[in-house]
Design a protein around this motif. Structure first.
Motif, PDB file in Angstrom:
ATOM      1  N   GLY A   6      51.562  81.138   7.679  1.00  0.00           N
ATOM      2  CA  GLY A   6      51.446  79.706   7.420  1.00  0.00           C
ATOM      3  C   GLY A   6      51.551  79.406   5.935  1.00  0.00           C
ATOM      4  N   VAL A   7      50.811  80.154   5.130  1.00  0.00           N
ATOM      5  CA  VAL A   7      50.847  79.973   3.675  1.00  0.00           C
ATOM      6  C   VAL A   7      52.242  80.270   3.141  1.00  0.00           C
ATOM      7  CG1 VAL A   7      50.021  80.961   1.491  1.00  0.00           C
ATOM      8  CG2 VAL A   7      48.386  80.324   3.259  1.00  0.00           C
ATOM      9  N   SER A   8      52.849  81.371   3.591  1.00  0.00           N
ATOM     10  CA  SER A   8      54.169  81.715   3.065  1.00  0.00           C
ATOM     11  C   SER A   8      55.233  80.716   3.515  1.00  0.00           C
ATOM     12  CB  SER A   8      54.556  83.150   3.430  1.00  0.00           C
ATOM     13  OG  SER A   8      54.653  83.319   4.817  1.00  0.00           O
ATOM     14  N   TRP A   9      55.100  80.183   4.716  1.00  0.00           N
ATOM     15  CA  TRP A   9      56.047  79.152   5.178  1.00  0.00           C
ATOM     16  C   TRP A   9      55.897  77.893   4.331  1.00  0.00           C
ATOM     17  CZ3 TRP A   9      55.455  74.280   7.463  1.00  0.00           C
ATOM     18  CH2 TRP A   9      56.629  73.730   7.998  1.00  0.00           C
ATOM     19  N   LEU A  10      54.648  77.489   4.051  1.00  0.00           N
ATOM     20  CA  LEU A  10      54.414  76.316   3.206  1.00  0.00           C
ATOM     21  C   LEU A  10      54.979  76.526   1.801  1.00  0.00           C
ATOM     22  CD1 LEU A  10      50.775  75.351   4.267  1.00  0.00           C
ATOM     23  CD2 LEU A  10      52.880  74.061   4.742  1.00  0.00           C
ATOM     24  N   LEU A  11      54.837  77.738   1.279  1.00  0.00           N
ATOM     25  CA  LEU A  11      55.411  78.032  -0.036  1.00  0.00           C
ATOM     26  C   LEU A  11      56.934  77.927  -0.015  1.00  0.00           C
ATOM     27  CD1 LEU A  11      53.190  81.064  -1.184  1.00  0.00           C
ATOM     28  CD2 LEU A  11      53.212  78.749  -2.163  1.00  0.00           C
ATOM     29  N   ALA A  12      57.554  78.432   1.045  1.00  0.00           N
ATOM     30  CA  ALA A  12      59.015  78.341   1.167  1.00  0.00           C
ATOM     31  C   ALA A  12      59.454  76.882   1.255  1.00  0.00           C
ATOM     32  CB  ALA A  12      59.503  79.121   2.381  1.00  0.00           C
ATOM     33  N   GLU A  13      58.709  76.099   2.024  1.00  0.00           N
ATOM     34  CA  GLU A  13      59.045  74.679   2.158  1.00  0.00           C
ATOM     35  C   GLU A  13      58.877  73.959   0.823  1.00  0.00           C
ATOM     36  OE1 GLU A  13      60.283  72.985   5.006  1.00  0.00           O
ATOM     37  OE2 GLU A  13      60.611  75.096   5.520  1.00  0.00           O
ATOM     38  N   ALA A  14      57.814  74.263   0.097  1.00  0.00           N
ATOM     39  CA  ALA A  14      57.589  73.644  -1.213  1.00  0.00           C
ATOM     40  C   ALA A  14      58.669  74.069  -2.192  1.00  0.00           C
ATOM     41  CB  ALA A  14      56.207  74.018  -1.738  1.00  0.00           C
ATOM     42  N   LEU A  15      59.035  75.337  -2.154  1.00  0.00           N
ATOM     43  CA  LEU A  15      60.070  75.850  -3.049  1.00  0.00           C
ATOM     44  C   LEU A  15      61.415  75.189  -2.767  1.00  0.00           C
ATOM     45  CD1 LEU A  15      60.501  77.810  -5.360  1.00  0.00           C
ATOM     46  CD2 LEU A  15      60.963  79.597  -3.685  1.00  0.00           C
ATOM     47  N   SER A  16      61.664  74.849  -1.512  1.00  0.00           N
ATOM     48  CA  SER A  16      62.945  74.213  -1.173  1.00  0.00           C
ATOM     49  C   SER A  16      63.103  72.853  -1.851  1.00  0.00           C
ATOM     50  CB  SER A  16      63.105  74.082   0.345  1.00  0.00           C
ATOM     51  OG  SER A  16      62.246  73.094   0.856  1.00  0.00           O
ATOM     52  N   TYR A  31      61.930  72.222  -4.876  1.00  0.00           N
ATOM     53  CA  TYR A  31      62.169  72.503  -6.295  1.00  0.00           C
ATOM     54  C   TYR A  31      63.525  73.145  -6.533  1.00  0.00           C
ATOM     55  CZ  TYR A  31      57.282  71.474  -7.202  1.00  0.00           C
ATOM     56  OH  TYR A  31      56.078  70.843  -7.306  1.00  0.00           O
ATOM     57  N   VAL A  32      64.035  73.813  -5.516  1.00  0.00           N
ATOM     58  CA  VAL A  32      65.344  74.466  -5.609  1.00  0.00           C
ATOM     59  C   VAL A  32      66.170  73.978  -4.413  1.00  0.00           C
ATOM     60  CG1 VAL A  32      66.544  76.675  -5.862  1.00  0.00           C
ATOM     61  CG2 VAL A  32      64.147  76.486  -6.550  1.00  0.00           C
ATOM     62  N   PRO A  33      66.643  72.728  -4.478  1.00  0.00           N
ATOM     63  CA  PRO A  33      67.313  72.133  -3.314  1.00  0.00           C
ATOM     64  C   PRO A  33      68.597  72.843  -2.878  1.00  0.00           C
ATOM     65  CG  PRO A  33      67.476  70.689  -5.236  1.00  0.00           C
ATOM     66  CD  PRO A  33      66.590  71.829  -5.614  1.00  0.00           C
ATOM     67  N   ASN A  34      69.218  73.603  -3.768  1.00  0.00           N
ATOM     68  CA  ASN A  34      70.450  74.302  -3.414  1.00  0.00           C
ATOM     69  C   ASN A  34      70.196  75.662  -2.772  1.00  0.00           C
ATOM     70  OD1 ASN A  34      71.977  72.185  -4.408  1.00  0.00           O
ATOM     71  ND2 ASN A  34      72.116  73.092  -6.462  1.00  0.00           N
ATOM     72  N   ALA A  35      68.936  76.077  -2.733  1.00  0.00           N
ATOM     73  CA  ALA A  35      68.607  77.375  -2.143  1.00  0.00           C
ATOM     74  C   ALA A  35      68.787  77.313  -0.630  1.00  0.00           C
ATOM     75  CB  ALA A  35      67.174  77.768  -2.484  1.00  0.00           C
ATOM     76  N   SER A  36      69.332  78.372  -0.092  1.00  0.00           N
ATOM     77  CA  SER A  36      69.545  78.466   1.347  1.00  0.00           C
ATOM     78  C   SER A  36      68.199  78.538   2.076  1.00  0.00           C
ATOM     79  CB  SER A  36      70.362  79.727   1.643  1.00  0.00           C
ATOM     80  OG  SER A  36      70.232  80.115   2.980  1.00  0.00           O
ATOM     81  N   SER A  37      68.080  77.751   3.118  1.00  0.00           N
ATOM     82  CA  SER A  37      66.864  77.770   3.933  1.00  0.00           C
ATOM     83  C   SER A  37      66.638  79.150   4.517  1.00  0.00           C
ATOM     84  CB  SER A  37      66.978  76.728   5.046  1.00  0.00           C
ATOM     85  OG  SER A  37      65.866  76.804   5.905  1.00  0.00           O
ATOM     86  N   SER A  38      67.717  79.816   4.897  1.00  0.00           N
ATOM     87  CA  SER A  38      67.608  81.163   5.450  1.00  0.00           C
ATOM     88  C   SER A  38      67.033  82.130   4.425  1.00  0.00           C
ATOM     89  CB  SER A  38      68.989  81.632   5.922  1.00  0.00           C
ATOM     90  OG  SER A  38      68.914  82.942   6.418  1.00  0.00           O
TER      91      SER A  38
END
Length: 150
Positions: free
Chosen positions: A93-103, A105-112
């Motif tokens: 849950g924490v790591s998913w939230l971090l990935a979502e937050a990072l997305s 800040y880095v909108p061009n980063a691939s969701s995958s």
């Protein structure tokens, strides 16, 4: 940290836990990545499926090899499952939230890529949480020589 405590850490249950963890990680993480990347399952199904597969391997090896527990299967399997589920929910849950937050800040980063990274981060948090939970809850036994739980 003293030399004695470092030696006991490297030769004790934590070292055995890490050894089992390598095998468990190879099994569970490989399954998570396969479910996510090959079967195109979503993040939650992939990580839950991989961790479920890894948990079976982990329970069997940790019960006898890591913690050398005499706790009965009947009294330890449900504790093991509870620790696994709590650690799973928190870690991933924490790591998913971090990935979502990072997305954001880095909108061009691939969701995958972000979610593959979240799987790795979640696995690290999961490993630490599982060791603590299993050592002090699941496989905790009473040592009559010391008059306390060990």
């Amino acid at each position: 940290m003293t030399t004695t405590s470092l030696k006991s850490l490297l030769t004790g249950s934590f070292a055995r836990f890490l050894l089992v963890g390598v095998l468990n990680t190879l099994v569970g993480l490989s399954a998570s990545f396969a479910l996510f990347n090959l079967l195109d399952l979503n993040y939650w199904l992939s990580t839950f499926g991989g961790n479920t597969i890894g948990a079976v391997v982990s329970y069997l090896l940790n019960r006898k090899f890591t913690f050398r527990s005499n706790a009965s299967i009947g009294s330890s399997w449900w504790k093991f499952g509870m620790v696994i589920l709590i650690c799973y929910g928190f870690s991933y849950g924490v790591s998913w939230l971090l990935a979502e937050a990072l997305s954001s800040y880095v909108p061009n980063a691939s969701s995958s890529w972000l979610h593959n990274g979240a799987i790795l981060v979640g696995n690290g948090l999961y490993t630490i949480g599982n060791y603590v939970g299993h050592k002090f809850f699941t496989f905790r036994t009473h040592d009559p020589k010391r008059g306390r739980a060990s």
